[in-house]
Structures are given as C-alpha cells and as structure tokens.
Design a protein around this motif. Structure first.
Motif, PDB file in Angstrom:
ATOM      1  N   GLU A 109       0.859  -1.186   0.000  1.00 33.33           N
ATOM      2  CA  GLU A 109       0.000   0.000   0.000  1.00 33.33           C
ATOM      3  C   GLU A 109       0.894   1.235   0.000  1.00 33.33           C
ATOM      4  O   GLU A 109       1.721   1.409   0.902  1.00 33.33           O
ATOM      5  N   ASN A 168      -1.265   5.864  -6.849  1.00 33.04           N
ATOM      6  CA  ASN A 168      -2.263   5.023  -7.506  1.00 33.04           C
ATOM      7  C   ASN A 168      -2.056   4.926  -9.016  1.00 33.04           C
ATOM      8  O   ASN A 168      -2.781   4.196  -9.693  1.00 33.04           O
ATOM      9  N   THR A 169      -1.111   5.676  -9.558  1.00 38.34           N
ATOM     10  CA  THR A 169      -0.770   5.602 -10.973  1.00 38.34           C
ATOM     11  C   THR A 169       0.741   5.512 -11.104  1.00 38.34           C
ATOM     12  O   THR A 169       1.484   5.836 -10.174  1.00 38.34           O
ATOM     13  N   ASN A 226       0.592   1.614  -5.608  1.00 35.32           N
ATOM     14  CA  ASN A 226      -0.339   1.058  -4.638  1.00 35.32           C
ATOM     15  C   ASN A 226      -0.959  -0.228  -5.194  1.00 35.32           C
ATOM     16  O   ASN A 226      -1.421  -0.263  -6.335  1.00 35.32           O
ATOM     17  N   SER A 281      -1.674  11.041  -9.235  1.00 34.56           N
ATOM     18  CA  SER A 281      -2.439  10.739  -8.026  1.00 34.56           C
ATOM     19  C   SER A 281      -1.488  10.529  -6.861  1.00 34.56           C
ATOM     20  O   SER A 281      -0.536   9.757  -6.976  1.00 34.56           O
TER      21      SER A 281
END
Length: 223
Positions: A10, A14-15, A126, A205
């Motif tokens: 995590e 996110n990209t 992520n 992101s």
C-alpha cells in the motif's frame, strides 16, 4: 512454474506517474506490505526486525503485454536510444519481475491484518503484488565501486532538486508527513525525462488527491 503473490504493498501512488524512479531516492515516502491470508503468519517474520533493509521481488502488474522485445528505450537516454532489456530496469521484461531494496522501518503487529511491514522509499504503485521478501546483506549486496553502465552509477539529476511551491489551500489537504512526502516527490522532478515543455500541465495521483503542476525553470509550481 507457478508463482503466487505473498503480499501486496500500500503506497500513496495510484498511478505509474509520480512513482520514484528507483527505491531509496525519496526518504519521506513510505509503504505498508500486507500479506495475503495464507502467508499472514508472525513466525514467517521471526528475526526480520534485526535487519535495516530488505529486498522486495514484485510484479510489474501494470506493464504486462504479449510477447517481449530484446531492446527497450530507457527514459534516461531521452527515449530515443535502444538498449538491451537486460541492461536496463525497464518494466517491459520477459517475466515482468521487479526488484527493490527498501529500508525496514518496523513491523506492525497490532493492525487488523497483522503482521504488516512498514518500509521507507518504495518505488512501487499502490496494490503492487509482492512475490518474495529477503533480507539485505551489506557484506555481499553492496558494491559501491561497481560501474553503472549508461547511468554513470548516479541518479539522474542527483543533487539538482527543484524548488517546490504549493499554495496554502493545497497544503491544507495533506497531513504534515504527507505534505513532506509530496514536496520530496515534486522536488525530484517526476516528469518523463524526454519531455521538457514549460507550458505543459502534469498530474498524478498522490495520497488520494490528483496533483496538478507545472515546471518553470528550476521551480515546480502546484496549480
């Protein structure tokens, strides 16, 4: 041969855009390694906290494609020069396996999905699947005198950080730690090496927000 992910990581990315080019480059960014249920066993981590760094073997999960090419175009060389795939760290490989050395910050044994490994400066998106974790051994894994090929053995732009300007209204969206990490990501210039357009607006992101910025000389401005 069958290989299964043992965990996923995590992170705030996110990209692919914005992810550090190599692990260890940005000290303020962190990640949480969450094990899949069959491997969620504290006994499997016995002794791991005695190490400062660990190796992660992982899947370039967003770079899968049919077939493979023996040559790739490294961004460091402007995207126009081809090099052998095995002379690069390109994600477009026959088996799409990534390798990263990250600092071990600790192990959270109290989380709902414990044990969770906390690491510093990962270069992974992520949700990236993790195939294996191994301890880093300085006496055999560290070779400071080694040649660095076309990279010169140095990070591109090392020591040439950009100045970062973030409006107060944007700063207020992030916790102090996340804001520090965002500044570090931006100062390292996340733009592709082969694109230098002073009028272009870039975006990525980070920590649940879409960050838009421009680069003006040696300054990156969040807009």
């Amino acid at each position: 041969m069958e290989i299964n992910p043992i965990a996923h990581i995590e992170t705030d990315f996110n990209t692919k855009f914005g992810v550090p080019r190599q692990s260890g480059m940005l000290c303020a960014t962190t990640g949480r390694i969450v094990f899949e249920p069959p491997y969620r066993n504290v006994e499997a981590l016995r002794g791991l906290e005695d190490y400062d760094y660990i190796w992660l073997l992982w899947d370039f999960s967003e770079a899968h494609r049919e077939g493979w090419s023996p040559t790739v175009r490294p961004p460091r060389l402007g995207g126009n020069v081809r090099m052998g795939v095995f002379a690069t760290r390109s994600p477009f490989r026959p088996n799409n396996i990534g390798l990263s050395s990250v600092r071990l910050l600790g192990i959270d044994y109290s989380a709902a999905n414990a044990p969770v490994i906390i690491v510093e400066s990962p270069d992974l998106m992520n949700g990236t699947p993790i195939y294996d974790i191994k301890p880093y051994l300085s006496y055999t894994d560290c070779h400071p005198e080694a040649r660095g090929g076309f990279t010169g053995g140095r990070a591109h732009g090392e020591g040439e950080k950009l100045r970062v300007v973030i409006p107060p209204r944007v700063e207020a969206l992030f916790s102090p730690h996340k804001l520090e990490a965002l500044r570090e990501v931006l100062s390292a210039d996340p733009r592709p090496r082969y694109i230098e357009d002073p009028d272009r607006v870039y975006g990525f992101s980070f920590a649940g927000h879409e960050v838009k910025f421009k680069v003006e000389g040696d300054m990156v401005v969040v807009i």
